[in-house]
Design an enzyme around this catalytic site. Structure first.
Site, short mmCIF file in Angstrom:
data_model
loop_
_atom_site.label_atom_id
_atom_site.label_comp_id
_atom_site.label_asym_id
_atom_site.label_seq_id
_atom_site.Cartn_x
_atom_site.Cartn_y
_atom_site.Cartn_z
N HIS A 135 0.78 -1.16 0.07
CA HIS A 135 -0.14 -0.12 0.08
C HIS A 135 0.87 1.33 0.01
CE1 HIS A 135 0.56 -0.18 4.44
NE2 HIS A 135 0.43 1.17 4.41
N ASP A 165 -0.14 -7.45 1.31
CA ASP A 165 0.36 -6.10 1.55
C ASP A 165 1.97 -6.18 1.66
OD1 ASP A 165 0.43 -3.59 1.48
OD2 ASP A 165 -0.30 -3.24 3.84
N GLY A 232 3.85 6.57 7.63
CA GLY A 232 5.19 6.72 7.12
C GLY A 232 5.80 5.38 7.78
N ASN A 233 5.51 4.94 8.97
CA ASN A 233 6.10 3.89 9.36
C ASN A 233 5.99 2.63 8.55
OD1 ASN A 233 5.90 4.92 12.96
ND2 ASN A 233 7.68 3.81 12.05
N SER A 234 4.78 2.64 7.75
CA SER A 234 4.18 1.38 7.03
C SER A 234 5.47 0.89 6.35
CB SER A 234 3.25 1.51 6.36
OG SER A 234 2.21 1.87 6.92
#
Length: 282
Positions: A135, A165, A232-234
């Protein structure tokens, strides 16, 4: 007198012939003896050469065996050193802090910046292969990778798996990489850290614990953590006290605090490995 001379000459010649015959016979006997001795020497030499060849082959076998044993000892020693380093790192993390691990981890983490948003990722191969969330790059038409040294890199997509994902990206160069650990070994309550770029704050580290294991969401396996997972951590790594990736930070439940999830490393590793293998074959 003439007959006397002839008789005398005949006797001399006969004596010389006899002496020559005797000498020739002696020479023949000596040659025969020498020939037999040479034959014995030749057989002895041949036996010595055969024995030497067998000895050399035996020594070669012994050398190969010793080389194999030395290699085994070297491998065992390297494993023991690696295990000891992991234990030392674990003890430092448990009884002090994550500072040593962070110094090792941060250079392997990247910021994924696209025209549709921000995310994080990490090198899983030294050749520049990066793991992130699907994503993070989904719908993007342009993007770049920012490494911890501040350099920007053009990037290409190696593969994506929307249902899990997960995505694999690649940049050119050689980089320090992280290793997948076994998420099955994760224990509730153990300390973990997440590294990423929350809200554009590149290479931020947050610490927490494993809240639960074996969480299944939409067919995927997750580790539940209380580490903050912000935009932003993803795609960043979830690191245990051994410096191993045990999860890929993915999502948080909106409206709640301390309720984040990371795709388990055991679930992600096979998917990531398949994408990289396919890229290397093509």
């Amino acid at each position: 007198y003439k007959n006397h001379i002839t008789t005398q000459t005949r006797n001399v010649l006969t004596e010389q012939i006899t002496n020559l015959s005797t000498s020739l016979k002696a020479t023949q006997n000596e040659l025969k003896t020498q020939t037999e001795q040479l034959k014995v020497n030749d057989e002895t030499l041949e036996a010595s050469i055969t024995k030497l060849g067998a000895d050399l082959e035996k020594k070669d076998t012994q050398i190969r065996s010793l080389s194999g044993q030395l290699e085994d000892v070297k491998t065992q020693s390297e494993k023991q050193v690696s295990d000891l380093e992991s234990k030392v790192t674990s003890l430092k993390a448990q009884y002090q802090d994550f500072s040593d691990i962070i110094d090792q981890v941060v250079p392997s983490v990247v910021s994924v910046q696209t025209n549709s948003g921000l995310g994080s990722g990490f090198f899983i191969r030294k050749e520049g292969y990066i793991v992130t969330n699907n994503h993070v790059i989904e719908g993007a038409t342009a993007g770049k990778i920012l490494t911890s040294n501040g350099k920007s890199h053009s990037v290409r997509i190696v593969g994506t798996n929307p249902s899990a994902d997960l995505a694999v990206l690649k940049i050119e160069g050689t980089f320090p990489r992280l290793r997948f650990g076994s998420s099955n070994q994760a224990r509730v309550g153990e300390k973990v850290i997440a590294v990423g770029s929350p809200s554009g704050l590149d290479f931020t580290v947050t610490q927490g614990i494993v809240s639960a294991t074996n969480r299944e969401i939409k067919g995927n396996q997750y580790i539940q953590i209380d580490v903050a997972i912000n935009p932003g951590n993803s795609g960043g790594p979830l690191i245990n006290t051994q410096g191993e990736v045990i999860g890929v930070n993915t999502l948080k439940i909106s409206g709640t605090e301390g309720l984040g999830f990371a795709i388990t490393s055991d679930h992600a590793q096979d998917i990531v490995d398949d994408m990289i293998k396919a890229d290397q074959v093509s």
